[in-house]
Design an enzyme around this catalytic site. Structure first.
Site, short mmCIF file in Angstrom:
data_model
loop_
_atom_site.label_atom_id
_atom_site.label_comp_id
_atom_site.label_asym_id
_atom_site.label_seq_id
_atom_site.Cartn_x
_atom_site.Cartn_y
_atom_site.Cartn_z
N ASP A 486 45.32 33.26 48.52
CA ASP A 486 44.00 33.37 47.88
C ASP A 486 42.90 32.66 48.67
OD1 ASP A 486 44.96 34.79 45.72
OD2 ASP A 486 45.15 33.04 44.41
C1 GLC Z 1 48.24 30.47 43.69
C2 GLC Z 1 48.06 31.82 43.04
C3 GLC Z 1 48.99 32.82 43.68
C4 GLC Z 1 48.73 32.86 45.16
C5 GLC Z 1 48.97 31.48 45.76
C6 GLC Z 1 48.69 31.41 47.23
O1 GLC Z 1 49.49 29.96 43.39
O2 GLC Z 1 48.30 31.74 41.66
O3 GLC Z 1 48.80 34.08 43.11
O4 GLC Z 1 49.53 33.83 45.76
O5 GLC Z 1 48.13 30.56 45.09
O6 GLC Z 1 47.34 31.35 47.51
#
Ligand code: GLC
Length: 798
Positions: A486
């Site tokens: 993210d």
């Molecule tokens: C958080 C989010 C997840 C994402 C991860 C890596 O845990 O909830 O969906 O893939 O971060 O950024």
């Protein structure tokens, strides 16, 4: 409850596992971080730390909080507390360490599956407080037994204290929210009630703040009340704090209720104890939904010592259903405890149901998050995975894209250009089909958010087609708003930047979707998928290879990310491990990519997500570069992704490194350096700090992390190597060479398989011989029995 330190497993100065690993025993309130328990029945939930602090919710911890709490890991000072007072001396303390923090003779906390127990002794009075949630109703129980361990008779009173929140949390504008709350007493039922006539949701016309909160919250005691109070000001006293409330200097509580106070629930009961005598008082807390439940009936059903004892038994049966259908016995107790109990419990009680923990309160479902988590049900209750798949399919638009997350009570959430969310639907579908062979799910009709119902198959197909429509001219999927990571939130927002990891992920999915499309007679789409798969492989190997490892991405400006050319973020874990998992890389590149992972990323506490960490904000990469270096997705060990490294190491034929990566992230092992790690050793941490943090090795963001389910899955599927396939259960272990063997008992399509694996030549992999129910069996794919019977399987490695 195991308390003998003789059998303590993974002991550290703060606690240890019970002998069988099913409980974690904490021996001091002074753990290096709050060490908690997240208890949920799928609807009502609560969180409690070793100090006794925490809060409760109904349905959703963010949208429907019952009791107040603010996130403060240092003070850990909001709770539902019980004061115990000696009426002769006036001395008082609390059943848990907080809020009074009195000098104690003994303090032990036991966290178990669905309950926590606080054993506390102060001034000769032992209190044992067990907190749990009824499996079938929105009721939380506090079973409190007081025993007089002193030589004189004792006159005591017990006083509960909590603050009502009743709705969206946090309710920072307290003076506004308290206008809508009303408290009342039901003296006959020894109870206080609370209602709120406003909720944070818009009404049916989209107007805000004109909606009822349709519940009655209650707190009740099993014995008649000596007094009660519904008002914080009279209870605490103006400018007082909860460790020294004014109420403890008054003979009884003020009895204020109604609409004009700051709403609390304080119930006071008296307890007289002869020397050696013990008495139990039960308190219940809950929220009955208007038109569906009746607060009075719930109070009567649960508020007695007998009902509470029966309910605790029901809690044990409830969790046995989810954890005991699969059991592993290996020489490694860390793996056993996490796999058998804690990873399952964490994934279900916290991630799927509670969606809340000390480090994060979530108000919704993440499209990819809870879908992945739902794999935890595959062995015990695959119908729950099925339900989750259909639930997520319902968050898709006809255009194929999905909500990134949505509120779990009333729905609604952000529509984004995230590039991987939608693809998790076919990915998890494949896991479900391999476990169950329930192809009927493909025909299950689910409406789109903006369109009529269509079979689940079409939902998956639309997700894939949408993905096909977002490729760069070079044939690599676009990054869009971000991929699984993210924090790569600015790499590709102009729909130019590419994600090499999405290329691999899509390649993996197409591998399982092509046979599915063929099976459905959708030959045209199967052929399209084949073409794309071939071109993805070609493009990935042409443009994604950096010379010694795979790139993560290119930015909208065409700059590479995860390349030797970068000075920060030179190498990323994800594209290198998924190059192997997806099979998109040939053997030489798989080996080379994993050698780079081992050299640059596999550090003391597990594989880092990238290295070196970003030290300066980069407008062209995203918020990952704004995290402090070494934390979370910025050069930390991001446990969720780290579990996939275990999988990749198995696939390149390195069980030694697979186990090493697993061992370093498996939390009980961090008991050995708990002063560094700080976090709970019985649940996974979302991350631990990387080498660029001054707190290298510190665990954080425990409980609410998708790593729990994956830690379970890589242990069972890839280290122990027991993997469902369409036509049977494969046994293909990749264990440490020095293990004598292991045993796994699990359900598979209606039969129970007791699989004993021996490793007489200390090779760790390669199945030499299999017998099933005493008869020789060719190959290592066990048949589908589906006969409800127990089958004995012996496997010899060699
Ligand atoms: C958080 C989010 C997840 C994402 C991860 C890596 O845990 O909830 O969906 O893939 O971060 O950024």
């Amino acid at each position: 409850m195991t308390e003998s330190p003789m059998t303590a497993k993974f002991a550290n100065p703060y606690g240890y596992f019970s002998d069988d690993g099913r409980e974690y025993v904490i021996t001091t309130p002074h753990t290096p971080r709050p060490w908690g328990n997240i208890i949920s029945n799928g609807d009502y939930g609560m969180m409690v730390s070793q100090t006794g602090s925490g809060y409760s919710w109904r349905g959703n911890a963010g949208q429907n909080r019952i009791t107040r709490a603010f996130q403060d890991l240092v003070r850990d000072n909001w709770g539902k507390y019980f004061y115990i007072r000696d009426l002769e001396t006036g001395a008082f303390w609390s059943a848990t360490y907080k809020p009074v923090m009195a000098p104690y003779e003994r303090y032990t906390v036991v966290h178990g599956l669905g309950y926590s127990r606080f054993i506390h002794q102060v001034q000769g009075i032992e209190s044992v407080l067990t907190v749990f949630v009824a499996p079938e109703d929105p009721v939380e129980l506090f079973h409190l037994t007081l025993t007089n361990r002193s030589a004189r008779p004792r006159r005591l009173d017990v006083t509960s204290y909590l603050e009502w929140l009743l709705g969206f949390a946090p309710d920072e504008h307290r003076e506004f929210h308290k206008l809508f709350i009303e408290t009342a007493a039901d003296v006959g039922r020894h109870a206080l009630l609370a209602r709120k006539c406003l909720w944070g949701f818009p009404d049916e016309h989209g107007r805000h703040n004109n909606v009822d909160w349709p519940y009655t919250a209650f707190m009740a005691a099993s014995v008649p009340l000596k007094s009660f109070d519904g008002d914080k000001e009279s209870f605490l006293g103006l400018y007082q704090t909860d460790d020294r409330p004014r109420a403890m200097s008054q003979p009884q509580l003020a009895g204020r209720i109604g609409r004009f106070g700051d709403a609390i629930a304080a119930l006071q009961v008296e307890v007289y104890l002869a020397p050696g005598e013990a008495r139990t008082v039960v308190f219940t807390l809950g929220a009955a939904e208007d038109g569906r439940e009746d607060a009075a009936a719930l109070i009567e059903r649960y508020t007695s010592p007998e009902a509470a004892a029966q309910t605790l038994e029901a809690v044990h049966r409830f969790w046995a259903r989810f954890v005991d259908t699969e059991r592993v016995e290996t020489p490694d107790d860390a793996l056993n405890f996490m796999t058998n109990y804690w990873a399952k419990y964490q994934a279900i009680s916290c991630r799927l149901w509670g969606k809340s923990a000390f480090y994060q309160v979530s108000a919704g479902y993440g499209f990819r998050d809870q879908l992945q988590d739902s794999q935890i049900f595959l062995v015990s209750e695959p119908a729950y995975t099925r339900r989750q798949l259909l639930l997520h399919a319902g968050q898709q638009f006809v255009e194929g894209d999905v909500l990134h997350w949505w509120f779990s009570i009333r729905g609604g959430g952000p529509r984004t250009n995230c590039s991987d969310d939608l693809l998790w639907l076919p990915f998890i579908l494949d896991a479900y089909l391999k476990e169950t062979a329930d192809y009927s799910i493909l025909d299950e009709p689910v409406p789109y958010l903006n369109g009529p119902a269509a079979p689940l198959y079409d939902h998956c197909k639309r997700a894939i087609e949408r993905s096909f429509s977002r490729f760069s001219p070079r044939g690599i999927p676009l990054m869009g708003d971000h991929d699984w990571n993210d924090g790569l939130s600015a790499v590709g927002t102009l729909l130019k930047g590419e994600s090499f990891w999405v290329a691999e992920f899509l390649y993996t999915i197409l591998g399982s979707f092509i046979p599915l499309a063929q099976r459905r007679g959708d030959g045209r789409f199967a052929r399209k998928c084949e073409e794309v798969r071939i071109s993805l492989k070609e493009a990935m190997n042409r443009f994604g290879w950096d010379g010694a490892w795979f790139l993560q991405a290119t930015t909208d400006d065409g700059l590479p990310l995860g390349s030797h050319q970068n000075d920060e973020g030179k190498i990323f874990l994800m594209p290198n491990i998924w190059a192997v998992i997806s099979g998109i890389a040939d053997d030489d590149r798989s080996q080379a990519a994993m050698a780079a992972v081992t050299e640059h990323l596999l550090k003391d506490y597990g594989p880092l997500l990238n290295y070196p960490a970003f030290t300066r904000p980069r407008r062209d990469i995203g918020y990952v570069t704004r995290y402090a270096p070494g934390l979370r997705e910025n050069g930390g060990v991001y446990t969720h992704a780290a579990t996939w490294a275990v999988w990749a190491y198995v696939l390149i034929g390195r069980p030694d490194l697979a186990y090493e990566a697993y061992r370093r992230i498996c939390p009980p092992n961090r008991s050995a350096d708990i002063e560094t790690y700080k976090a709970e050793p019985y649940v996974t941490a979302g991350n631990s700090d990387g080498p660029q943090s001054p707190f290298y090795g510190r665990g954080g963001w425990t409980w609410y992390t998708g790593s729990a389910q994956w830690l379970h899955r890589v242990a069972t599927h890839w280290i122990l190597g027991v993997r469902p396939q369409e036509d049977g259960l494969l046994v293909d272990p990749a264990i440490p060479a020095d293990w004598p063997g292991f045993k796994i008992t699990r359900r598979f399509r209606g039969a129970t398989y007791v699989i004993e694996v021996e490793n007489p030549n200390r090779v760790g992999r390669g199945v030499a011989n299999v017998t099933v129910d005493g008869r020789p069996h060719a190959g290592n794919l066990l048949p589908v029995f589906a006969d409800g019977a127990v089958h004995q399987v012996k496997v010899i490695l060699g």
